[in-house]
Design an enzyme around this catalytic site. Structure first.
Site, mmCIF file in Angstrom:
data_model
loop_
_atom_site.group_PDB
_atom_site.id
_atom_site.type_symbol
_atom_site.label_atom_id
_atom_site.label_comp_id
_atom_site.label_asym_id
_atom_site.label_seq_id
_atom_site.Cartn_x
_atom_site.Cartn_y
_atom_site.Cartn_z
ATOM 1 N N GLU A 186 7.392 4.882 4.962
ATOM 2 C CA GLU A 186 7.572 3.668 5.748
ATOM 3 C C GLU A 186 7.955 2.562 4.773
ATOM 4 O OE1 GLU A 186 4.004 2.590 7.860
ATOM 5 O OE2 GLU A 186 4.890 0.748 8.636
ATOM 6 N N ASP B 42 -0.087 -8.832 8.343
ATOM 7 C CA ASP B 42 -0.390 -8.300 7.022
ATOM 8 C C ASP B 42 -1.425 -9.122 6.267
ATOM 9 O OD1 ASP B 42 1.253 -5.932 6.661
ATOM 10 O OD2 ASP B 42 2.935 -7.300 6.965
ATOM 11 N N TYR C 52 1.374 4.826 16.552
ATOM 12 C CA TYR C 52 0.775 4.165 15.407
ATOM 13 C C TYR C 52 -0.522 3.525 15.879
ATOM 14 C CZ TYR C 52 0.791 1.374 11.034
ATOM 15 O OH TYR C 52 0.494 0.820 9.819
#
Lengths: 274, 395
Positions: A47, A58, A168
């Protein structure tokens, strides 16, 4: 069949290691060498992040990697170039504005032409994905959707139906980054998601998966794959200080993660009533 | 053209909910709560009592004779949001959202702040309503606005320094979103402007619409008709949308949003004029960005306008041509700041000075019996340091 699906079939449906690196970190050229090391280490899927100025999903580690990549002048185009050299399946991870800025279809076409197999866009929830999924399907790129511990039954079912490549599953409430321990209740969360993915699509768990023992646990609990990012990126950060031996360390580390995934899968298979 | 409530979260194509999956249940829960309580009599009354007895509503509408004479055109009125508790319009929204947070059973609120005005207003509302407040503020802004950092501390709020990215407002929002995604259960994210994922833009607009509603009835009482134009400054755009919304259906009332023109082209905070469509902080809107989609750093003399995006309803009103958007430079804003101080004895916030500057120009081009209302979104005490430095004075 998509290359991502193939990859899962090749390894017998379980124990996949998805390794994340930030494209262009610390600069595009070194980044390519990092990815080669990750491939040598045995990652099944890589990825690659396209750096964005405002990465809200993040934590510190990947934020800083993005800053390094942007400072070295990395453009989305450079990341596509990096991606085109990878032999295992490649998934791009970026925020929607990067995609929208070029135009959804144009972006997907460029990505496909560079051999990209799938896309993860963390700030595009199910409701905003209709056009994206249609365009991706037409171009043969997997639109990989995310689910999380906050996702309730009906949504989980719909997301599992509509994702492609894999689902995911975000392991925790929070942002990416290393954690000492796995989120409590991770086993239950995996079992819950599996009710909707089983027999349809692989399930990969990410966010906070930082050690070989974490990888082993999530695979053993039933995930088809584990996604490790910040723990790798933290090692890459040392490269920025000119430590060449880091490349080998990255390779060895990825290798240990992949071994853990294998072990977790074996343990799970052994427990199955035959 | 009047959008009472954007059912699908969109103003035309602008707005939406571009947030991580983990936040989806939270924005949904917030929408459900908002839809329920905004119609509940007890909630509305409780909020009205707070606005009246705590915040100081209604605020006066002041006819500015000296500014009017100076401009030599239309009659200029000032909507005095600067007289509210805390010194800015921000308290209208923070009281509303804190009250809602309490109804939702959230004991902790988090907020972002640029100049510190929203942070202070959050700290005040949280204190009076018994909630714990934590405020994210860019390291750069903390340096520029030390006084407000201290005020927030006095009011019992904890201030978190944000040292990532450009270390200003947009990064404070990023950090607040990261906190929210981690602490959904206990925490309400109190966004300070008409930005963010649905339902924030409409909810903040509704809480700020008290400004426009008062302008409307005060103008009718005072002059017997609606104003010819309403002018307000636009950063995220909450005081502007609150001023505009009650007039959107009145075609003959012209609406002007004034963005921060900074030091000129490429060095400003004017996304409606220099930006293009993009996605940031959960919404599709006009955005200052480079050709690759990286969000550009902004520049403005006023920290409160220093934001690369803008509320989605402004993007919609611009596209429909219902409101006009213009920019005023740092220099002109500074001049208006000094002018209003001297002529009317009112020191405006640098943000509001942008609106004053444009309104003065606009008034010049209008007839003597026309009327212009300028929303004075805040008072300028917080800015005297900046102005002193800009004019070469040490204090």
């Amino acid at each position: 069949m998509s290359k991502i699906k193939e990859a899962f079939e090749r390894i017998g449906g379980g124990g996949a290691l998805v390794a994340y690196v930030m494209g262009g970190d610390p600069d595009p050229e070194t980044s390519s060498r990092v990815i080669e090391a990750v491939e040598r280490g045995g990652a099944d899927i890589i990825e690659i992040g396209i750096p964005f100025s405002d990465p809200i999903a993040d934590g510190k580690t990947i934020q800083e990697a993005g800053v390094r990549a942007l400072k070295s002048g990395t453009k989305p185009e450079d990341v596509l170039e990096i991606a085109s050299c990878v032999k295992v399946p490649v998934v791009l991870m970026t925020y929607y504005n990067i995609v929208h800025s070029q135009g959804l279809t144009r972006f997907l076409e460029r990505a496909r032409d560079k051999g990209v197999d799938g896309l993860v866009i963390p700030d595009l929830p199910l409701e905003e994905t209709e056009e994206y999924r249609r365009a991706a399907r037409e171009l043969g790129v997997d639109a990989i959707l995310l689910a999380s511990p906050a996702t309730q039954v009906r949504r989980m079912k719909e997301i599992a139906m509509k994702t492609s490549g894999f689902l995911y599953l975000v392991s925790l409430y929070g942002v990416t980054g290393q954690r000492a321990e796995l989120a409590s209740g991770i086993g239950k969360l995996i079992q819950f998601a599996k009710r909707f993915t089983n027999g349809r699509i692989p399930l990969c768990v990410g966010f906070g998966i930082s050690k070989p023992e974490h990888v082993l646990r999530v695979v053993e609990k039933g995930a088809e794959g584990a996604i490790v990012g910040s723990a790798i990126v933290d090692r890459v950060a040392l490269l920025a200080h000119g430590k060449e031996e880091v490349l080998q360390e990255v390779e060895l580390y990825v290798h240990s993660l992949k071994e853990a995934a294998r072990k977790g899968f074996r343990k799970r298979e052994l427990r199955k009533p035959s | 053209m009047v959008i009472k409530y954007p059912r699908n979260g969109r103003f035309g194509r602008f707005g939406g909910q571009f947030v991580p999956e983990t936040l989806m249940p939270a924005v949904r829960e917030l929408e459900r709560a908002y839809l329920r309580y905004r119609r509940e009599r007890r909630f509305v009354e409780e909020l009205n009592v707070l606005l009246r007895s705590y915040a100081g509503r209604p605020t006066p509408l002041y006819f500015a004779p000296n500014m009017t004479k100076h401009a030599g055109g239309a009659r200029i009125y000032l909507k005095r949001e600067d007289l509210l508790h805390g010194g800015a319009h921000k308290i209208n929204n923070t009281l509303g959202q804190c009250l809602l947070a309490r109804k939702m059973g959230k004991r902790r609120v988090i907020a972002e702040t640029g100049a510190g005005q929203h942070g202070v207003a959050t700290a005040m509302a949280a204190a009076v309503l018994g909630l714990k407040a934590e405020v994210y503020m860019g390291a750069e802004d903390m340096e520029r606005q030390k006084l407000n950092v201290f005020r927030m501390g006095l009011l019992g709020a904890e201030v978190h320094r944000v040292s990532t990215g450009s270390r200003t407002l947009k990064d404070a929002i990023n950090e607040a979103l990261r906190d929210w995604v981690t602490n959904l259960e206990s925490t309400h994210y109190l966004i300070g402007s008409a930005v963010g994922p649905h339902p924030y833009p409409v909810m903040v607009r509704d809480f700020q619409s008290v400004i426009g509603q008062e302008i409307r009835s005060q103008m009718l009482r005072e002059t017997g008709r609606l104003p010819n134009a309403v002018v307000a400054c636009v950063g995220g755009g909450s005081n502007a949308i609150g001023s505009f919304h009650p007039f959107v259906g009145d075609k003959h009332v012209e609406l002007y949003g004034v963005e921060a023109g900074g030091e000129g082209k490429g060095k400003n905070a004017a996304p409606l004029l220099e930006g293009r469509e993009g996605v940031l902080h959960g919404m599709l809107t006009y955005l200052l960005q480079d050709s690759e989609g990286q969000v550009r750093e902004t520049r403005s003399i006023s920290a409160g306008l220093d934001y690369p995006g803008v509320g989605p309803e402004h993007a919609y009103l611009k596209e429909k041509g219902r409101a006009k958007y213009v920019a005023v430079s740092d220099k002109h804003a500074l001049r208006a700041f000094q002018l209003l101080s001297r002529l009317e004895g009112i020191i405006p916030a640098l943000e509001s000075a942008h609106a004053v500057a444009y309104a003065t120009e606009l008034a010049k081009s209008m007839k003597k019996d026309d009327t212009v209302v300028v929303t004075l979104s805040g008072r300028g005490d917080k800015d005297v340091h900046v102005v002193a430095r800009m004019t070469g004075v040490e204090i």
